[in-house]
Design an enzyme around this catalytic site. Structure first.
Site, PDB file in Angstrom:
ATOM      1  N   MET A  66      31.523   0.920 114.199  1.00  0.00           N
ATOM      2  CA  MET A  66      30.326   0.667 115.009  1.00  0.00           C
ATOM      3  C   MET A  66      30.511   1.301 116.381  1.00  0.00           C
ATOM      4  O   MET A  66      31.503   1.043 117.063  1.00  0.00           O
ATOM      5  CB  MET A  66      30.108  -0.848 115.186  1.00  0.00           C
ATOM      6  CG  MET A  66      29.743  -1.624 113.941  1.00  0.00           C
ATOM      7  SD  MET A  66      28.209  -1.132 113.135  1.00  0.00           S
ATOM      8  CE  MET A  66      26.996  -1.271 114.446  1.00  0.00           C
ATOM      9  N   ASP A 125      20.265  -1.778 106.838  1.00  0.00           N
ATOM     10  CA  ASP A 125      20.896  -2.795 107.681  1.00  0.00           C
ATOM     11  C   ASP A 125      20.410  -4.180 107.308  1.00  0.00           C
ATOM     12  O   ASP A 125      19.213  -4.477 107.393  1.00  0.00           O
ATOM     13  CB  ASP A 125      20.562  -2.520 109.154  1.00  0.00           C
ATOM     14  CG  ASP A 125      21.308  -1.316 109.679  1.00  0.00           C
ATOM     15  OD1 ASP A 125      22.551  -1.334 109.635  1.00  0.00           O
ATOM     16  OD2 ASP A 125      20.650  -0.356 110.128  1.00  0.00           O
ATOM     17  N   SER A 160      19.124   5.673 109.092  1.00  0.00           N
ATOM     18  CA  SER A 160      19.109   4.208 109.022  1.00  0.00           C
ATOM     19  C   SER A 160      17.670   3.710 108.995  1.00  0.00           C
ATOM     20  O   SER A 160      16.900   3.933 109.932  1.00  0.00           O
ATOM     21  CB  SER A 160      19.837   3.611 110.223  1.00  0.00           C
ATOM     22  OG  SER A 160      19.611   2.214 110.240  1.00  0.00           O
ATOM     23  N   HIS A 202      20.753   4.354 104.834  1.00  0.00           N
ATOM     24  CA  HIS A 202      21.508   3.229 105.375  1.00  0.00           C
ATOM     25  C   HIS A 202      20.563   2.041 105.531  1.00  0.00           C
ATOM     26  O   HIS A 202      19.517   2.150 106.158  1.00  0.00           O
ATOM     27  CB  HIS A 202      22.089   3.654 106.724  1.00  0.00           C
ATOM     28  CG  HIS A 202      22.966   2.637 107.382  1.00  0.00           C
ATOM     29  ND1 HIS A 202      24.286   2.448 107.028  1.00  0.00           N
ATOM     30  CD2 HIS A 202      22.722   1.749 108.379  1.00  0.00           C
ATOM     31  CE1 HIS A 202      24.814   1.501 107.792  1.00  0.00           C
ATOM     32  NE2 HIS A 202      23.886   1.052 108.616  1.00  0.00           N
ATOM     33  N   MET A 260      25.382  -7.323 107.858  1.00  0.00           N
ATOM     34  CA  MET A 260      25.718  -8.000 109.115  1.00  0.00           C
ATOM     35  C   MET A 260      25.317  -9.452 108.910  1.00  0.00           C
ATOM     36  O   MET A 260      24.356  -9.954 109.505  1.00  0.00           O
ATOM     37  CB  MET A 260      24.956  -7.347 110.275  1.00  0.00           C
ATOM     38  CG  MET A 260      25.532  -6.002 110.680  1.00  0.00           C
ATOM     39  SD  MET A 260      24.377  -4.999 111.598  1.00  0.00           S
ATOM     40  CE  MET A 260      23.485  -4.255 110.243  1.00  0.00           C
ATOM     41  N   HIS A 300      24.633  -2.148 104.715  1.00  0.00           N
ATOM     42  CA  HIS A 300      25.488  -2.611 105.808  1.00  0.00           C
ATOM     43  C   HIS A 300      25.190  -4.082 106.049  1.00  0.00           C
ATOM     44  O   HIS A 300      24.165  -4.425 106.624  1.00  0.00           O
ATOM     45  CB  HIS A 300      25.177  -1.753 107.059  1.00  0.00           C
ATOM     46  CG  HIS A 300      25.935  -2.145 108.280  1.00  0.00           C
ATOM     47  ND1 HIS A 300      25.644  -1.625 109.534  1.00  0.00           N
ATOM     48  CD2 HIS A 300      26.968  -2.998 108.471  1.00  0.00           C
ATOM     49  CE1 HIS A 300      26.471  -2.145 110.425  1.00  0.00           C
ATOM     50  NE2 HIS A 300      27.267  -2.989 109.808  1.00  0.00           N
ATOM     51  N   ASP A 302      28.223   4.425 113.310  1.00  0.00           N
ATOM     52  CA  ASP A 302      26.913   3.781 113.284  1.00  0.00           C
ATOM     53  C   ASP A 302      26.548   3.236 114.665  1.00  0.00           C
ATOM     54  O   ASP A 302      27.227   2.357 115.183  1.00  0.00           O
ATOM     55  CB  ASP A 302      26.963   2.631 112.257  1.00  0.00           C
ATOM     56  CG  ASP A 302      25.611   1.984 112.038  1.00  0.00           C
ATOM     57  OD1 ASP A 302      24.594   2.512 112.511  1.00  0.00           O
ATOM     58  OD2 ASP A 302      25.576   0.917 111.370  1.00  0.00           O
ATOM     59  N   MET A 336      20.551  -7.974 108.296  1.00  0.00           N
ATOM     60  CA  MET A 336      20.885  -8.879 109.407  1.00  0.00           C
ATOM     61  C   MET A 336      20.330 -10.268 109.118  1.00  0.00           C
ATOM     62  O   MET A 336      19.225 -10.405 108.597  1.00  0.00           O
ATOM     63  CB  MET A 336      20.274  -8.342 110.706  1.00  0.00           C
ATOM     64  CG  MET A 336      20.701  -6.925 111.031  1.00  0.00           C
ATOM     65  SD  MET A 336      20.045  -6.411 112.613  1.00  0.00           S
ATOM     66  CE  MET A 336      20.542  -4.685 112.643  1.00  0.00           C
TER      67      MET A 336
HETATM   68  C1  DX5 Z   1      22.837  -1.558 114.327  1.00  0.00           C
HETATM   69  C2  DX5 Z   1      22.740  -0.960 112.958  1.00  0.00           C
HETATM   70  C3  DX5 Z   1      22.492   0.487 112.914  1.00  0.00           C
HETATM   71  C4  DX5 Z   1      21.207   0.927 113.557  1.00  0.00           C
HETATM   72  C5  DX5 Z   1      21.532   2.141 114.346  1.00  0.00           C
HETATM   73  O1  DX5 Z   1      23.354  -2.839 114.237  1.00  0.00           O
HETATM   74  O2  DX5 Z   1      23.927  -1.196 112.227  1.00  0.00           O
HETATM   75  O3  DX5 Z   1      22.568   1.007 111.591  1.00  0.00           O
HETATM   76  O4  DX5 Z   1      20.164   1.237 112.671  1.00  0.00           O
HETATM   77  O5  DX5 Z   1      20.423   2.485 115.081  1.00  0.00           O
HETATM   78  P1  DX5 Z   1      20.431   3.699 116.081  1.00  0.00           P
HETATM   79  O6  DX5 Z   1      20.790   4.918 115.312  1.00  0.00           O
HETATM   80  O7  DX5 Z   1      19.017   3.702 116.602  1.00  0.00           O
HETATM   81  O8  DX5 Z   1      21.445   3.387 117.154  1.00  0.00           O
HETATM   82 ZN    ZN Z   2      24.091  -0.193 110.307  1.00  0.00          ZN
END
Ligand code: DX5
Ligand code: ZN
Length: 222
Positions: free
Chosen positions: A138, A35, A8, A33, A69, A67, A176, A37
């Site tokens: 998650m 993310d 990620s 991956h 969010m 991903h 994840d 946000m």
């Molecule tokens: C959290 C993200 C994850 C994040 C995971 O909201 O969706 O993809 O990068 O991070 P780690 O592996 O550090 O828990």
């Molecule tokens: Zn993620």
């Protein structure tokens, strides 16, 4: 089982994102991956389609797993697809119409996924099996990297694996949040086949070694 490891990028050094993305793939990661946000659906703000496009322009050819969010999701689905995403997931709570959002992802020739928060049940999948290519469970609450794995979710991973079996469809099951060399075995045993890991990989000095250690844990349960 064809296990996949997805570093990620949330835990990468964003000033050197292209290099870091290339490095984790070189080190044995299967897909990246990303993310997304929005400071609305989750209390954090990361990147938009421009960054995905930049990774492609930099020469990254590995699959990019976006991903979302964010709330809403539909406009970003189209933009990330155009920016080079390979697969896109979103949270059902963030879309007014999950079926339509899933269709939109496939319309753009990306694989479509639903992201399930720790407190969200699997009921939302019930009438969507025909539209899903992967489920992202998650194992922490979305919003930040480096959080602690929530063991209560293991039961849901098992349930999801059973439901996938019953559906008879070729649907992948990703996890994840808080995935590292200590938690990967338990989630794999519960039925996960794709392992998203941010801090566990980027916070180590040798990515190859870390990914190899994770794969070694997976080999035990093959
Ligand atoms: C959290 C993200 C994850 C994040 C995971 O909201 O969706 O993809 O990068 O991070 P780690 O592996 O550090 O828990
Ligand atoms: Zn993620």
């Amino acid at each position: 089982m064809n296990y996949l490891i997805a570093p990620s990028l949330l835990s990468a050094d964003f000033a050197r994102l292209g290099e870091q993305a290339a490095a984790v793939i070189q080190a044995g990661g299967d897909l990246l991956h990303l993310d997304v946000m929005d400071n609305h659906y989750v209390p954090n703000l990361t990147v938009g389609p421009l960054v995905c496009e930049s990774l492609r322009k930099f020469g990254i050819t590995a699959p990019i797993d976006v991903h979302l969010m964010t709330k809403p999701v539909d406009r970003l689905i189209t933009e990330f697809a155009k920016a080079g995403a390979t697969q896109i997931s979103f949270h059902p709570e963030a879309s007014d119409h999950s079926a339509r959002s899933l269709d939109l992802i496939r319309h753009h020739h990306c694989k479509a996924g639903l992201a399930i928060n720790p407190e969200t049940t699997l009921q939302c999948l019930e009438f969507l099996w025909d539209k899903i290519d992967f489920i992202l469970i998650m194992t922490v609450n979305p919003g930040f990297g480096g959080q602690k794995f929530i063991p209560a979710v293991l039961e849901k991973i098992e349930k999801a694996r059973t439901l996938i079996g019953k559906s008879g469809k070729n649907i992948r099951l990703a996890v994840d949040g808080g995935i590292n060399k200590d938690t990967i075995e338990a989630v794999a045993k519960a039925g996960a086949d794709t392992f998203i890991a941010g801090s566990a990989i980027f916070n180590t000095s040798n990515y190859s070694e870390t990914i190899a250690e994770m794969r070694k844990k997976l080999e035990k349960i093959k």
